[in-house]
Design an enzyme around this catalytic site. Structure first.
Site, PDB file in Angstrom:
ATOM      1  N   GLY A 128       0.810  -1.220   0.000  1.00 41.07           N
ATOM      2  CA  GLY A 128       0.000   0.000   0.000  1.00 41.07           C
ATOM      3  C   GLY A 128       0.839   1.264   0.000  1.00 41.07           C
ATOM      4  N   TYR A 175       9.066   9.946  -3.943  1.00 40.73           N
ATOM      5  CA  TYR A 175       8.575   8.566  -3.892  1.00 40.73           C
ATOM      6  C   TYR A 175       9.741   7.589  -3.667  1.00 40.73           C
ATOM      7  CZ  TYR A 175       7.134   4.082  -5.958  1.00 40.73           C
ATOM      8  OH  TYR A 175       6.909   2.749  -6.194  1.00 40.73           O
TER       9      TYR A 175
HETATM   10  P1  NAI Z   1      -1.192   1.142  -7.024  1.00 39.57           P
HETATM   11  O1  NAI Z   1      -1.085   2.622  -6.914  1.00 39.57           O
HETATM   12  O2  NAI Z   1      -2.096   0.589  -8.046  1.00 39.57           O
HETATM   13  O3  NAI Z   1      -1.604   0.532  -5.593  1.00 39.57           O
HETATM   14  C1  NAI Z   1      -1.255   1.138  -4.385  1.00 39.57           C
HETATM   15  C2  NAI Z   1      -2.458   1.077  -3.473  1.00 39.57           C
HETATM   16  O4  NAI Z   1      -2.113   1.736  -2.251  1.00 39.57           O
HETATM   17  C3  NAI Z   1      -3.682   1.796  -4.046  1.00 39.57           C
HETATM   18  O5  NAI Z   1      -4.774   0.924  -4.137  1.00 39.57           O
HETATM   19  C4  NAI Z   1      -3.931   2.931  -3.079  1.00 39.57           C
HETATM   20  O6  NAI Z   1      -5.309   3.195  -2.852  1.00 39.57           O
HETATM   21  C5  NAI Z   1      -3.264   2.429  -1.808  1.00 39.57           C
HETATM   22  N1  NAI Z   1      -2.930   3.540  -0.923  1.00 39.57           N
HETATM   23  C6  NAI Z   1      -2.441   4.772  -1.263  1.00 39.57           C
HETATM   24  N2  NAI Z   1      -2.371   5.554  -0.182  1.00 39.57           N
HETATM   25  C7  NAI Z   1      -2.810   4.817   0.863  1.00 39.57           C
HETATM   26  C8  NAI Z   1      -2.980   5.090   2.233  1.00 39.57           C
HETATM   27  N3  NAI Z   1      -2.698   6.285   2.770  1.00 39.57           N
HETATM   28  N4  NAI Z   1      -3.473   4.113   3.018  1.00 39.57           N
HETATM   29  C9  NAI Z   1      -3.785   2.892   2.503  1.00 39.57           C
HETATM   30  N5  NAI Z   1      -3.641   2.578   1.206  1.00 39.57           N
HETATM   31  C10 NAI Z   1      -3.156   3.530   0.393  1.00 39.57           C
HETATM   32  O7  NAI Z   1       0.304   0.595  -7.216  1.00 39.57           O
HETATM   33  P2  NAI Z   1       0.786  -0.845  -7.699  1.00 39.57           P
HETATM   34  O8  NAI Z   1       1.340  -0.734  -9.046  1.00 39.57           O
HETATM   35  O9  NAI Z   1      -0.235  -1.855  -7.405  1.00 39.57           O
HETATM   36  O10 NAI Z   1       2.026  -1.064  -6.715  1.00 39.57           O
HETATM   37  C11 NAI Z   1       1.872  -1.697  -5.474  1.00 39.57           C
HETATM   38  C12 NAI Z   1       3.115  -1.432  -4.635  1.00 39.57           C
HETATM   39  O11 NAI Z   1       4.272  -1.889  -5.332  1.00 39.57           O
HETATM   40  C13 NAI Z   1       3.335   0.042  -4.338  1.00 39.57           C
HETATM   41  O12 NAI Z   1       3.864   0.176  -3.025  1.00 39.57           O
HETATM   42  C14 NAI Z   1       4.381   0.451  -5.340  1.00 39.57           C
HETATM   43  O13 NAI Z   1       5.170   1.526  -4.854  1.00 39.57           O
HETATM   44  C15 NAI Z   1       5.192  -0.828  -5.476  1.00 39.57           C
HETATM   45  N6  NAI Z   1       5.832  -0.917  -6.777  1.00 39.57           N
HETATM   46  C16 NAI Z   1       5.079  -1.219  -7.886  1.00 39.57           C
HETATM   47  C17 NAI Z   1       5.694  -1.311  -9.116  1.00 39.57           C
HETATM   48  C18 NAI Z   1       4.953  -1.706 -10.346  1.00 39.57           C
HETATM   49  O14 NAI Z   1       5.587  -1.816 -11.402  1.00 39.57           O
HETATM   50  N7  NAI Z   1       3.636  -1.951 -10.301  1.00 39.57           N
HETATM   51  C19 NAI Z   1       7.143  -1.022  -9.271  1.00 39.57           C
HETATM   52  C20 NAI Z   1       7.815  -0.705  -8.030  1.00 39.57           C
HETATM   53  C21 NAI Z   1       7.166  -0.670  -6.842  1.00 39.57           C
HETATM   54  C1  15L Z   2       7.289   2.102  -9.679  1.00 37.42           C
HETATM   55  O1  15L Z   2       7.846   2.176  -8.581  1.00 37.42           O
HETATM   56  C2  15L Z   2       5.859   2.424  -9.851  1.00 37.42           C
HETATM   57  O2  15L Z   2       5.105   2.058  -8.719  1.00 37.42           O
HETATM   58  C3  15L Z   2       5.257   1.797 -11.094  1.00 37.42           C
HETATM   59  O3  15L Z   2       4.009   2.419 -11.347  1.00 37.42           O
HETATM   60  C4  15L Z   2       6.182   1.962 -12.294  1.00 37.42           C
HETATM   61  O4  15L Z   2       6.312   3.290 -12.612  1.00 37.42           O
HETATM   62  C5  15L Z   2       7.540   1.359 -11.970  1.00 37.42           C
HETATM   63  O5  15L Z   2       8.061   1.885 -10.762  1.00 37.42           O
HETATM   64  C6  15L Z   2       8.583   1.615 -13.060  1.00 37.42           C
HETATM   65  O6  15L Z   2       9.641   2.145 -12.748  1.00 37.42           O
HETATM   66  O7  15L Z   2       8.321   1.232 -14.199  1.00 37.42           O
END
Ligand code: NAI
Ligand code: 15L
Length: 274
Positions: A81, A145
């Site tokens: 999250g 971030y």
């Molecule tokens: P996303 O933005 O779709 O999901 C993050 C979730 O965290 C959202 O559903 C949002 O509502 C929730 N959130 C935001 N603020 C909050 C708060 N104050 N309290 C509770 N929940 C809160 O992102 P995604 O792509 O699913 O990524 C998930 C995790 O993996 C994140 O921590 C992201 O930083 C990390 N990540 C993702 C990458 C990717 O390629 N998808 C790459 C690197 C890291």
């Molecule tokens: C992240 O950390 C982000 O959560 C994701 O949305 C992408 O931007 C990813 O890195 C990336 O570097 O492609």
């Protein structure tokens, strides 16, 4: 001769934060074999629990009291999250910086011994593309971030040294159904490989604080997982199968941050609030 079971013994209760997000939605299904009960949490709304194997508990990570309540009764935490892209410092502060503190403090109070932290490549985003990095390479956060994820990794390290709570910090590259651009040919992590990595992170004993780069078996990688070899993570997928499709995209200028830095466009975000 010993045999390895294909599905490890499930935890009693796992907590997944960020369960309404892109990866959360994918993991909601994929984590089911690993827990009798999966507690799903987010600040955003999500589908109600489908059966007795799910619990839905909304929570703002910035709310210390709510996070303490959230963590009660869980055996391990997958912390996905928070703010997941570059935003103003104030937006990142509550969800990611206060949020990760609340989570570890709650883990300590409730005796949780294992956290999987969704860190990010943006912890090292200002390194140039083509540089080879490992878990000991200097961090070069590319954004507020990325700074918050770097802080989260330090929090994990401190809570292991001080309280023995183990963490696997996964510096996820780009985890989407497919790579979306040329940079992601290097950084892509398939959902199957992410799932395998989470399984290894949950079940490998004695991880201390392990940092691992979350990437598939891509042809030209920037990251070396030698210091996470004990996890036994062997990615099976490769971005290569998408190369022809990606190369129909217009070429990126040589001086574009998307081509220069490992963190790509995050390196050019901001400033905010001028
Ligand atoms: P996303 O933005 O779709 O999901 C993050 C979730 O965290 C959202 O559903 C949002 O509502 C929730 N959130 C935001 N603020 C909050 C708060 N104050 N309290 C509770 N929940 C809160 O992102 P995604 O792509 O699913 O990524 C998930 C995790 O993996 C994140 O921590 C992201 O930083 C990390 N990540 C993702 C990458 C990717 O390629 N998808 C790459 C690197 C890291
Ligand atoms: C992240 O950390 C982000 O959560 C994701 O949305 C992408 O931007 C990813 O890195 C990336 O570097 O492609």
């Amino acid at each position: 001769m010993t045999t390895t079971p294909t599905t490890p013994v499930p935890f009693n209760r796992l907590l997944l934060t960020g369960a309404a997000g892109g990866l959360g939605n994918v993991l909601r299904e994929r984590l089911r074999p690993y827990a009798h009960v999966l507690r799903l949490s987010d600040i955003a709304s999500m589908a109600p629990a489908t059966d007795a194997c799910e619990e839905v508990q909304p929570c703002d990570l910035a709310d210390k009291h709510a996070v303490h309540h959230l963590v009660e009764g869980v055996d391990a935490i997958l912390h996905f999250g928070g703010v997941s892209v570059e935003r103003s410092f104030e937006e990142v502060l509550g969800a990611n910086i206060c949020g990760v503190f609340h989570l570890y403090e709650a883990a300590r109070r409730h005796g949780v011994k294992r956290v999987i932290f969704a860190s990010s490549n943006h912890v090292i985003g200002f390194h140039k593309q083509g540089e080879k990095l490992d878990a000991h390479s200097p961090r070069r956060p590319d954004s507020y971030y990325g700074l918050s994820k770097s802080y989260g990794e330090d929090m994990a390290s401190f809570y292991f040294d001080r309280y023995g709570i183990e963490t696997v910090s996964i510096r996820i590259g780009s985890s989407f159904p497919e790579p979306q651009n040329r940079r992601m040919m290097h950084t892509w992590l398939s959902f199957d490989d992410l799932t395998q990595l989470l399984e290894r992170a949950l079940y490998t004993p004695n991880v201390g604080h392990t940092v691992v780069y979350g990437m598939s078996d891509n042809l030209d990688t920037w990251w070396d997982n030698r210091y996470a070899a004990h996890l036994g993570f062997v990615p099976k997928d490769s971005a290569e199968v998408f190369r022809a499709q990606i190369e129909t995209q217009p070429p990126v200028a040589a001086d574009d941050p998307a081509k220069v830095y490992q963190g790509g466009a995050f390196c050019a975000a901001g400033p905010f609030g001028d």
